[in-house]
Design a protein around this motif. Structure first.
Motif, PDB file in Angstrom:
ATOM      1  N   ASP A  79       0.800  -1.220   0.000  1.00  0.00           N
ATOM      2  CA  ASP A  79       0.000   0.000   0.000  1.00  0.00           C
ATOM      3  C   ASP A  79       0.832   1.269   0.000  1.00  0.00           C
ATOM      4  N   TRP A  80       2.063   1.197   0.497  1.00  0.00           N
ATOM      5  CA  TRP A  80       2.892   2.402   0.554  1.00  0.00           C
ATOM      6  C   TRP A  80       3.142   2.970  -0.841  1.00  0.00           C
ATOM      7  N   ILE A  81       3.032   2.136  -1.867  1.00  0.00           N
ATOM      8  CA  ILE A  81       3.223   2.623  -3.235  1.00  0.00           C
ATOM      9  C   ILE A  81       2.188   3.689  -3.566  1.00  0.00           C
ATOM     10  N   PHE A  82       0.916   3.422  -3.215  1.00  0.00           N
ATOM     11  CA  PHE A  82      -0.171   4.360  -3.510  1.00  0.00           C
ATOM     12  C   PHE A  82       0.042   5.687  -2.793  1.00  0.00           C
ATOM     13  N   TYR A  83       0.336   5.629  -1.506  1.00  0.00           N
ATOM     14  CA  TYR A  83       0.493   6.861  -0.737  1.00  0.00           C
ATOM     15  C   TYR A  83       1.799   7.574  -1.078  1.00  0.00           C
ATOM     16  N   GLY A  84       2.826   6.797  -1.414  1.00  0.00           N
ATOM     17  CA  GLY A  84       4.080   7.406  -1.842  1.00  0.00           C
ATOM     18  C   GLY A  84       3.914   8.186  -3.125  1.00  0.00           C
ATOM     19  N   ILE A  85       3.151   7.629  -4.064  1.00  0.00           N
ATOM     20  CA  ILE A  85       2.866   8.336  -5.320  1.00  0.00           C
ATOM     21  C   ILE A  85       2.091   9.615  -5.038  1.00  0.00           C
ATOM     22  N   ASN A  86       1.145   9.549  -4.094  1.00  0.00           N
ATOM     23  CA  ASN A  86       0.400  10.758  -3.724  1.00  0.00           C
ATOM     24  C   ASN A  86       1.326  11.858  -3.229  1.00  0.00           C
ATOM     25  N   PHE A  87       2.297  11.497  -2.410  1.00  0.00           N
ATOM     26  CA  PHE A  87       3.261  12.486  -1.908  1.00  0.00           C
ATOM     27  C   PHE A  87       4.043  13.102  -3.064  1.00  0.00           C
ATOM     28  N   VAL A  88       4.438  12.275  -4.019  1.00  0.00           N
ATOM     29  CA  VAL A  88       5.195  12.774  -5.178  1.00  0.00           C
ATOM     30  C   VAL A  88       4.334  13.722  -6.006  1.00  0.00           C
ATOM     31  N   ILE A  89       3.064  13.356  -6.217  1.00  0.00           N
ATOM     32  CA  ILE A  89       2.161  14.209  -6.995  1.00  0.00           C
ATOM     33  C   ILE A  89       1.975  15.559  -6.306  1.00  0.00           C
ATOM     34  N   ILE A  90       1.777  15.534  -5.001  1.00  0.00           N
ATOM     35  CA  ILE A  90       1.607  16.781  -4.242  1.00  0.00           C
ATOM     36  C   ILE A  90       2.841  17.665  -4.387  1.00  0.00           C
ATOM     37  N   ALA A  91       4.021  17.056  -4.290  1.00  0.00           N
ATOM     38  CA  ALA A  91       5.262  17.820  -4.419  1.00  0.00           C
ATOM     39  C   ALA A  91       5.402  18.403  -5.817  1.00  0.00           C
ATOM     40  N   PHE A  92       5.110  17.594  -6.842  1.00  0.00           N
ATOM     41  CA  PHE A  92       5.206  18.069  -8.218  1.00  0.00           C
ATOM     42  C   PHE A  92       4.266  19.241  -8.468  1.00  0.00           C
ATOM     43  N   LEU A  93       3.013  19.096  -8.036  1.00  0.00           N
ATOM     44  CA  LEU A  93       2.030  20.156  -8.270  1.00  0.00           C
ATOM     45  C   LEU A  93       2.405  21.432  -7.534  1.00  0.00           C
ATOM     46  N   PHE A  94       2.984  21.302  -6.371  1.00  0.00           N
ATOM     47  CA  PHE A  94       3.386  22.480  -5.601  1.00  0.00           C
ATOM     48  C   PHE A  94       4.456  23.274  -6.355  1.00  0.00           C
ATOM     49  N   PHE A  95       5.433  22.556  -6.901  1.00  0.00           N
ATOM     50  CA  PHE A  95       6.524  23.246  -7.603  1.00  0.00           C
ATOM     51  C   PHE A  95       6.108  23.713  -9.003  1.00  0.00           C
ATOM     52  N   LEU A  96       5.210  22.963  -9.639  1.00  0.00           N
ATOM     53  CA  LEU A  96       4.849  23.293 -11.015  1.00  0.00           C
ATOM     54  C   LEU A  96       3.801  24.383 -11.110  1.00  0.00           C
ATOM     55  N   LEU A  97       2.926  24.464 -10.130  1.00  0.00           N
ATOM     56  CA  LEU A  97       1.822  25.425 -10.198  1.00  0.00           C
ATOM     57  C   LEU A  97       2.080  26.650  -9.332  1.00  0.00           C
ATOM     58  N   HIS A  98       3.325  27.019  -9.208  1.00  0.00           N
ATOM     59  CA  HIS A  98       3.694  28.193  -8.407  1.00  0.00           C
ATOM     60  C   HIS A  98       3.138  29.473  -9.051  1.00  0.00           C
ATOM     61  N   SER A  99       2.513  30.282  -8.228  1.00  0.00           N
ATOM     62  CA  SER A  99       1.919  31.531  -8.706  1.00  0.00           C
ATOM     63  C   SER A  99       2.611  32.733  -8.070  1.00  0.00           C
ATOM     64  N   LYS A 100       2.696  33.843  -8.844  1.00  0.00           N
ATOM     65  CA  LYS A 100       3.290  35.065  -8.312  1.00  0.00           C
ATOM     66  C   LYS A 100       2.282  35.866  -7.493  1.00  0.00           C
ATOM     67  N   ASN A 101       0.995  35.616  -7.726  1.00  0.00           N
ATOM     68  CA  ASN A 101      -0.047  36.306  -6.973  1.00  0.00           C
ATOM     69  C   ASN A 101      -0.024  35.824  -5.520  1.00  0.00           C
ATOM     70  N   GLN A 102       0.033  36.781  -4.577  1.00  0.00           N
ATOM     71  CA  GLN A 102       0.167  36.437  -3.166  1.00  0.00           C
ATOM     72  C   GLN A 102      -1.019  35.622  -2.657  1.00  0.00           C
ATOM     73  N   PHE A 103      -2.242  36.057  -3.070  1.00  0.00           N
ATOM     74  CA  PHE A 103      -3.440  35.336  -2.630  1.00  0.00           C
ATOM     75  C   PHE A 103      -3.443  33.899  -3.158  1.00  0.00           C
ATOM     76  N   MET A 104      -3.120  33.742  -4.462  1.00  0.00           N
ATOM     77  CA  MET A 104      -3.092  32.411  -5.051  1.00  0.00           C
ATOM     78  C   MET A 104      -1.985  31.558  -4.435  1.00  0.00           C
ATOM     79  N   LYS A 105      -0.899  32.228  -4.075  1.00  0.00           N
ATOM     80  CA  LYS A 105       0.207  31.505  -3.444  1.00  0.00           C
ATOM     81  C   LYS A 105      -0.246  30.906  -2.108  1.00  0.00           C
ATOM     82  N   TRP A 106      -0.987  31.723  -1.317  1.00  0.00           N
ATOM     83  CA  TRP A 106      -1.482  31.223  -0.031  1.00  0.00           C
ATOM     84  C   TRP A 106      -2.519  30.111  -0.235  1.00  0.00           C
TER      85      TRP A 106
END
Length: 286
Positions: free
Chosen positions: A39-66
């Motif tokens: 089962d750790w494979i499923f949750y490990g992939i979730n952690f990777v997806i969360i990390a990827f989306l955080f770095f890829l969807l970075h916004s310069k707008n302060q409100f969107m950043k929060w």
């Protein structure tokens, strides 16, 4: 955060592929009763997806950043919580001596689910084919109260305890291919007298629903209601503390005759229901 465009595109593509994989696990595999063995494979992939989306969807707008920080933190907490409760499992993978067969047992530490046996499908997926009855509250693997015994290279006997002071239970898993149909009666096929190869004073005798087991000079008597057939090659004989409980496994050299009895030349193996290191004994028909 990541300004290099090729790297950003690559990471985004990986994230999309991982999301598709997770969707297939939930939407396709789960409804068909397939699950990830680990089962750790499923949750490990979730952690990777969360990390990827955080770095890829970075916004310069302060409100969107929060908003991104808050959403990412919520996903992180949710995934961690589910991983703690549902992803914490005990796994046992036991292989036959030749490595051709395996028994996979999976137990959820923090959930009231029974310990299950998985049959591998592909490399990381498995399908539940059986459960250890009574193991939902007493965690058999966690308590190390189990034993897996391979017989004849193609049959696994799982002996386990279903409660702290309960009697030992057994499940037999056979990997032997067969053209026989399910109504072959193991008890009936044992009709006659079977002698232990190493000591002919020990024997097993069956006739018309009654069984006699001679062991080390003692005679033990059993009725049909003391037996439980599992599959078409094994019979579990259950009893109280005054008489031994044991399993009879028809070895691979056994062939059923037209009368339902085992033909001459076939042998059986008797395994004691115990956690002790007791040698299995082979018996032949007199």
């Amino acid at each position: 955060m990541i300004k290099n465009k090729p790297i950003k595109i690559t990471l985004f593509a990986v994230a999309v592929l991982l999301i598709i994989f997770q969707a297939l696990v939930i939407g396709v595999a789960a409804p068909k009763e397939y699950q990830l063995i680990y089962d750790w494979i499923f949750y490990g992939i979730n952690f990777v997806i969360i990390a990827f989306l955080f770095f890829l969807l970075h916004s310069k707008n302060q409100f969107m950043k929060w908003m991104q920080w808050g959403f990412g933190l919520a996903l992180l907490v949710a995934n961690t919580t589910f991983f703690y409760h549902m992803g914490d499992v005990n796994m046992v993978v036991s292989k036959s001596e030749d490595g051709q067969h395996e028994v996979i047992l999976k137990e959820y530490k923090k959930m009231k689910d029974e310990t299950v046996r998985l049959k591998r499908r592909g490399f990381i997926f498995g399908k539940q084919t059986a459960a250890l009855t009574g193991s939902s509250t007493y965690k058999t693997i966690e308590e190390n109260s189990f034993k897996i015994n391979w017989i004849s290279g193609d049959t696994a006997i799982v002996t386990y305890q279903a409660s702290e002071k309960g009697a030992l239970q057994q499940r037999i898993f056979s990997f032997r291919s067969s053209d026989y149909v399910s109504y072959q009666q193991v008890a009936v096929s044992l009709t006659g007298k079977w002698l232990e190869q190493e000591n002919s004073q020990n024997y097993l005798m069956y006739d018309a629903g009654e069984m006699v087991f001679a062991k080390d000079g003692e005679l033990y008597y059993y009725k049909a209601h003391d037996t439980e057939q599992q599959g078409i090659f094994s019979l579990v004989i259950k009893s109280d503390e005054k008489k031994p409980s044991f399993t009879v496994v028809l070895n691979s050299d056994c062939i059923f005759g037209d009368d339902g009895l085992i033909m001459d030349g076939g042998t059986i193996t008797i395994a004691q229901v115990s956690f002790d290191d007791i040698e299995n004994k082979v018996y032949f028909k007199e």
